[in-house]
Design a protein around this motif. Structure first.
Motif, short mmCIF file in Angstrom:
data_model
loop_
_atom_site.label_atom_id
_atom_site.label_comp_id
_atom_site.label_asym_id
_atom_site.label_seq_id
_atom_site.Cartn_x
_atom_site.Cartn_y
_atom_site.Cartn_z
N PHE A 1 27.81 18.65 27.42
CA PHE A 1 29.22 19.03 27.34
C PHE A 1 29.79 18.85 25.93
O PHE A 1 30.54 19.69 25.45
N ILE A 2 29.42 17.76 25.27
CA ILE A 2 29.91 17.54 23.90
C ILE A 2 29.36 18.61 22.96
O ILE A 2 30.09 19.19 22.14
N GLY A 3 28.06 18.90 23.07
CA GLY A 3 27.46 19.94 22.23
C GLY A 3 28.09 21.29 22.49
O GLY A 3 28.38 22.04 21.54
N ARG A 4 28.32 21.62 23.76
CA ARG A 4 28.92 22.90 24.10
C ARG A 4 30.35 22.97 23.59
O ARG A 4 30.80 24.03 23.12
N TYR A 5 31.08 21.87 23.67
CA TYR A 5 32.47 21.86 23.22
C TYR A 5 32.58 22.18 21.73
O TYR A 5 33.37 23.04 21.32
N PHE A 6 31.77 21.52 20.91
CA PHE A 6 31.88 21.71 19.46
C PHE A 6 31.24 23.01 18.99
O PHE A 6 31.61 23.53 17.94
N SER A 7 30.29 23.55 19.76
CA SER A 7 29.65 24.79 19.34
C SER A 7 30.35 26.04 19.87
O SER A 7 30.23 27.12 19.29
N LYS A 8 31.11 25.88 20.95
CA LYS A 8 31.71 27.05 21.58
C LYS A 8 33.20 26.92 21.85
O LYS A 8 33.99 27.76 21.43
N VAL A 9 33.60 25.86 22.53
CA VAL A 9 34.97 25.75 23.01
C VAL A 9 35.95 25.53 21.87
O VAL A 9 36.98 26.21 21.77
#
Length: 229
Positions: free
Chosen positions: A95-103
């Motif tokens: 979730f953290i990786g997805r947040y900073f790469s996409k969200v």
């Protein structure tokens, strides 16, 4: 990126097939059929399927969750809690990786979005407060009490990071996961909960499936975002 590769043309068939097997295994648990450790089977199916269809962090989360289910079926609560905690760490990592790469790149911090973020933080703090004022004090002194406190922090962080994904399926999956674990803890350390088996396992299995199906490339329908920010 998934641990193993699958032809994109087969994703939809594999996702539907895995979901059907998962549903059948979930229903099987509630039937009067004697199968050793049958509570483990549904999430084990998702764990194997996730190796081909989900990001590797999600696959690891399901693997450790399945091990946690097995430990729970053996009556080892401490090991069950430990493996689930590791599984949540993998969810948090994703979730953290997805947040900073996409969200974050697509985020517009409007006043409405700020209200949503404030609500997310408030809910997380309320969950932690309930855990540390109502559940942790009633846990057995020593390693169990320490473990429950640590687990409460980890699952609260998982909920927080899931709610920041701008995804209704990730959010609902995380909320149901927390609800299921909350019922387990309340029943063990505070007071008995009526119909706890159904409250725990129906919400738990649904939570795992929502997290699984959202993490695959397969889409049942366009997903509604929780907030436009």
């Amino acid at each position: 990126m998934s641990i193993l590769r699958m032809n994109e043309k087969r994703i939809s068939t594999a996702a539907v097939s895995s979901s059907i097997l998962f549903l059948l295994a979930s229903v099987l648990y509630f039937l009067p059929v004697e199968i050793p450790h049958k509570v483990t089977i549904p999430v084990a199916i998702l764990a194997v399927s996730a190796l081909w269809m989900c990001p590797w962090q999600i696959a690891m989360a399901f693997i450790f969750s399945a091990i946690g289910d097995y430990m729970g079926s053996c009556g080892n609560f401490l090991a069950q809690m430990g493996f689930f905690a590791i599984g949540h760490v993998w969810f948090i990592t994703f979730f953290i990786g997805r947040y900073f790469s996409k969200v974050e790149k697509d985020m517009k911090l409007t006043s409405k979005a700020k209200g949503y973020l404030a609500m997310v933080i408030f809910c997380t703090l309320a969950l932690l407060a309930t855990a540390f004022f109502r559940i942790v004090p009633n846990a057995e002194p020593g390693i169990i009490k320490a473990g429950v406190g640590i687990y409460a922090c980890i699952i609260s962080l998982m909920l927080l990071t899931a709610l920041l994904q701008r995804s209704s399926l990730y959010a609902l999956g995380a909320v149901l996961f927390v609800f299921s674990d909350f019922i387990i803890a309340w029943n063990m350390f505070v007071e008995p909960v009526p119909y706890r088996t159904y409250l725990v396992l129906v919400t738990y299995y649904l939570a795992q499936w929502l997290l699984f199906i959202r993490a695959t490339p397969y889409r049942v329908a366009p997903e509604m975002r929780l907030m436009r920010f």
